[in-house]
Scaffold this motif. Sequence first.
Motif: not given
Length: 386
Positions: A284-290, A313-325
């Motif tokens: 999430r911090e990486l996405l927020a930084a662009g 993908v499932a792990t990234a959503v459930l553990q890393m808090r990315l949205t599914v999209e």
Amino acid sequence: MTTELLTGIAELTTNDPRFGGVTGRLLDAAVILDGETIAWVGPAVDAPAADRRTDLGGRAVLPGWVDAHTHLVFAGDRSDEFEHRLAGHAYEAGGIHTTVAATTAASDEELRASLAARRAVATSAGTTTMEIKTGYGLDVAQEARLARLAAEVTEEATFLGAHVVPPGIDADGYVSLVTGDMLAAVRPFVRWIDVFCERGAFDADQSRAVLEAGRAAGLGLRVHGNQLGEGPGVRLAVELGAASVDHCNHLSAQDVDALGSSSTVATLLPACDLSTREPFPPARELLAAGATLALASNGNPGTSNTTSMAFCVATAVLQMRLTVEEAVWAATAGGARALRRTDVGAIVSGNRADLHVIDAPSVSHFAYRPGMHLTHAVWERGQRVV
């Protein structure tokens, strides 16, 4: 050339920003394939005529997975190492030597057969583009052999002679071999060069030497960095304009900012993080930084013995808090960015006709039903292969 209309698509993930949102989602959509390419994308009611029609029965369609980080040319088994980690021992890079010994002892036919089997499993689960690294040879003849075998099944072969330092040679001497005779031997087969810039492997100066030699030979740059602790990998990748820096578990605020202001993709490997029990990257911090994110399987015998991108993908959503999209985009368009590809990872006119059809009405089911095999059909280069 015969055209094919795919209709009955409940949800189409295009990754085309013209359709809005993270993934350019279209509902009640259609796609027309013309040979190996996508000829048309849009609402089903607007679809032009085609020679053949296939009704997908209200299923969701997305681009084929683009798995931009694997180590699939290998022999042997490291389940004992896995159990050792489960008992509380930290992961270190030294287990790679076990795979090197087993791989060196295997014949071309054995390696080719195991690689084909692993590639087929990945295809059966929707992967249509896959990067494959060398790195389990560590001498000139063996690395050239692994590069040749990788190139038989992918156009995205990567030279990772700088994986670890083999016994009997000092690190600087080995770097000279990697950047000299070894690089010359693998060059006809590979598109990329990579280096494990990490404690227990190669330091910043050695990694720079490897990457600069590869660039001088016309190869694109990739980096393993910041997996086991903060280090120079991310900074070096950004400085040299590498296409991707992979792992990114331990990032300083400066590392995050550097990735956010660069074209270097942060390729995250969540299946590996589960296996090694390393902290997950700060997605999430990486996405927020662009920063641009990719997800990849890191399929290998020691730390991530899977090629399931749906699991990632499932792990990234459930553990890393990315949205599914966000996660689906990272596993398709993000992987394409990490490979500097514009012809895969998105369902747009003119792109390669790589499509993944799932037995669900929406990609949300990858996280809603984790671990389930959802693949219904796969088109690769316009041919149905699953």
